[in-house]
Design an enzyme around this catalytic site. Structure first.
Site, PDB file in Angstrom:
ATOM      1  N   GLU A   1      53.963  63.315 -18.773  1.00 21.42           N
ATOM      2  CA  GLU A   1      53.533  64.345 -19.714  1.00 21.42           C
ATOM      3  C   GLU A   1      52.115  64.789 -19.375  1.00 21.42           C
ATOM      4  OE1 GLU A   1      53.994  63.173 -23.767  1.00 21.42           O
ATOM      5  OE2 GLU A   1      56.076  62.530 -23.512  1.00 21.42           O
ATOM      6  N   PRO A   2      51.667  65.895 -19.953  1.00 25.48           N
ATOM      7  CA  PRO A   2      50.301  66.358 -19.675  1.00 25.48           C
ATOM      8  C   PRO A   2      49.241  65.307 -19.940  1.00 25.48           C
ATOM      9  CG  PRO A   2      51.535  68.071 -20.801  1.00 25.48           C
ATOM     10  CD  PRO A   2      52.408  66.856 -20.798  1.00 25.48           C
TER      11      PRO A   2
ATOM     12  N   SER B   1      50.349  57.849 -15.320  1.00 27.44           N
ATOM     13  CA  SER B   1      50.517  56.425 -15.037  1.00 27.44           C
ATOM     14  C   SER B   1      50.657  55.612 -16.322  1.00 27.44           C
ATOM     15  CB  SER B   1      49.307  55.915 -14.234  1.00 27.44           C
ATOM     16  OG  SER B   1      49.218  56.583 -12.992  1.00 27.44           O
TER      17      SER B   1
ATOM     18  N   GLN C   1      45.690  66.751  14.122  1.00 26.37           N
ATOM     19  CA  GLN C   1      44.601  66.569  15.073  1.00 26.37           C
ATOM     20  C   GLN C   1      45.083  66.731  16.511  1.00 26.37           C
ATOM     21  OE1 GLN C   1      41.617  66.196  13.821  1.00 26.37           O
ATOM     22  NE2 GLN C   1      40.456  65.977  15.715  1.00 26.37           N
TER      23      GLN C   1
ATOM     24  N   GLY D   1      45.367  70.203  17.612  1.00 27.88           N
ATOM     25  CA  GLY D   1      44.141  70.978  17.683  1.00 27.88           C
ATOM     26  C   GLY D   1      44.197  72.174  16.751  1.00 27.88           C
ATOM     27  N   GLY D   2      43.706  73.319  17.215  1.00 25.28           N
ATOM     28  CA  GLY D   2      43.710  74.524  16.392  1.00 25.28           C
ATOM     29  C   GLY D   2      45.108  74.943  15.971  1.00 25.28           C
TER      30      GLY D   2
ATOM     31  N   GLU E   1      56.230  59.050  -8.388  1.00 25.79           N
ATOM     32  CA  GLU E   1      56.890  57.794  -8.767  1.00 25.79           C
ATOM     33  C   GLU E   1      55.933  56.597  -8.723  1.00 25.79           C
ATOM     34  OE1 GLU E   1      60.914  57.063  -7.705  1.00 25.79           O
ATOM     35  OE2 GLU E   1      61.279  59.167  -7.219  1.00 25.79           O
TER      36      GLU E   1
ATOM     37  N   THR F   1      51.456  56.224  -8.342  1.00 29.99           N
ATOM     38  CA  THR F   1      50.437  56.400  -7.315  1.00 29.99           C
ATOM     39  C   THR F   1      50.255  55.119  -6.493  1.00 29.99           C
ATOM     40  OG1 THR F   1      48.700  55.652  -8.799  1.00 29.99           O
ATOM     41  CG2 THR F   1      49.194  58.018  -8.800  1.00 29.99           C
ATOM     42  N   SER F   2      49.535  55.250  -5.395  1.00 30.25           N
ATOM     43  CA  SER F   2      49.222  54.063  -4.587  1.00 30.25           C
ATOM     44  C   SER F   2      48.477  53.023  -5.414  1.00 30.25           C
ATOM     45  CB  SER F   2      48.371  54.462  -3.377  1.00 30.25           C
ATOM     46  OG  SER F   2      49.122  55.230  -2.464  1.00 30.25           O
TER      47      SER F   2
END
Length: 399
Positions: free
Chosen positions: A141-142, A146, A350, A353-354, A377, A379-380
């Site tokens: 919910e808002p 957690s 990385q 590159g660009g 589901e 967080t870490s």
């Protein structure tokens, strides 16, 4: 090079144990399906946030929308090892499709299957397993992510009806759901034991989808708000025992976290596949950049960490199939696989590159998609709390 370049077969030799002939066939069929039906559309779906409804329906016909449920309920009768293979293969092409399948199976359908009575199972699971109906699951919910005990959405008993008021956010499949499992407060004085689960069908008066989120990644996956305004449902739509909705939700998340680990594996593998192809083709200083030691070291770390994540994920899947409680193992798999996947996708950008920063190449999409895996589901940080509690049960304080 296109952002929809078909995936390559780097995964064949990286599974931590021998797959059965049936599992190899499943993996090949899903890979061919994903390459044929999903890959050509990935960029357009992502750019326009297009929900792949036709593909979802086709996956229902293939059995993927009910892969973990018994045939007597219309499911494919497969286990979590097969499920992990399926989600990984889909996610290696498009994580949006992977999370649609994961959420539908692991959360909505599985909550009904595990906590529902026989009448509820017979009513809902066959339609969900066939992909005839799409499922959603509402906990967040808002004001409570957690901290699920802080939920405000409430269900009040009035005669032979339950009346729901409140809202849920960040709901996968929310705008397209034909049925949603919703966690609501039924006794505010009892904390987590005052939360109950309910089944709410599309078209019920007072129930509607709200705002559709405009997301960083996984943009073809619908994420929306669910709104309940004096929403009346039959008393028989209570799912499981009164006050046990949160307890059941934690059981559901044990399996759900395996599927998010599988989602992480797929996205990371897609990024690694794209990187391997790119470094073999890209030439600098007169040779392919794959020949440079610095590039090879990056690839070595990416591949090693991906295999380690797969080991943890498949361990959790094997234990789940064997009927063991997998709270610790699924949290470990989800934590490690998601965080490693973020690292792998970062390195993929990385290495490009660009070109890794533009949408003509697939690396940037994997990079955007993967971040949700460390959030959804649980967080870490929540996974570390779960793991910490579980290992302390085995080694309690002697103080």
């Amino acid at each position: 090079m296109s952002a929809t370049t078909p995936i390559h077969d780097t995964a064949v030799s990286t599974y931590p144990f021998h797959l059965t002939d049936e599992q190899e066939q499943l993996r090949r069929e899903i890979r061919e399906f994903a390459t044929r039906e999903i890959a050509p559309h990935v960029s357009e779906w992502d750019e326009k946030s297009t929900y792949p409804l036709t593909v979802v329906k086709e996956m229902g016909r293939m059995g993927l929308m009910g892969i973990i449920f018994p045939p007597e309920y219309g499911g494919a009768g497969m286990g979590y090892v097969d499920y992990v293979l399926a989600v990984e293969e889909l996610s290696a092409v498009d994580g949006s499709v992977g999370i649609i399948v994961a959420s539908h199976n692991s959360l909505c359908s599985n909550h009904i299957f595990l906590a529902g009575n026989e009448e509820q199972r017979r009513k809902y699971i066959p339609k969900l397993a066939a992909g005839e109906w799409i499922g959603a699951w509402g906990l967040t919910e808002p004001g409570s992510g957690s901290d699920a005990a802080g939920a405000r959405t409430a269900a009040v008993k009035k005669g032979d009806k339950w009346v729901l008021n409140g809202s849920k956010i960040f709901i996968t499949n929310g705008s397209y759901a034909d049925v949603a499992v919703v966690i609501a407060v039924t006794d505010r004085d009892k904390g987590t034991h005052g939360l109950s689960a309910f089944v709410v069908e599309k078209g019920t008066k007072g129930f509607r989808a709200g705002k559709k989120e405009n997301k960083l990644g996984l943009r073809a996956s619908d994420t929306a708000e669910l709104i309940f305004e004096d929403c009346e449902i039959p008393e028989g739509n209570l799912l499981g025992k009164l006050g046990e909705g949160f307890v059941d939700s934690m059981r559901i998340l044990d399996g759900g976290r395996i599927s998010i680990a599988a989602l992480s594996l797929g996205i990371a593998r897609g990024a690694l596949d794209a990187s391997l192809k790119y470094v073999k083709e890209r030439r600098q200083f007169g040779k392919a950049i794959a020949e440079f030691q610095g590039i090879q070291w990056k690839l070595a770390d990416m591949a090693t960490e991906l295999d380690a994540a797969r080991l943890l994920t498949q361990r959790a899947a094997v234990l789940k199939d064997a009927g063991h409680r997998v709270t610790k193992e699924s949290a470990m798999a989800k934590l490690y696989a998601s965080e490693v996947a973020v690292k792998i996708c970062n390195e993929a950008v990385q290495l490009h590159g660009g070109y890794g920063f533009i949408k003509d190449y697939p690396a940037e999409k994997y990079y955007r998609d993967v971040k949700l895996c460390t959030i959804g589901e649980g967080t870490s940080e929540i996974q570390r709390m779960v793991i910490g509690r579980e290992i302390l049960k085995v080694h309690p304080s002697r103080g």
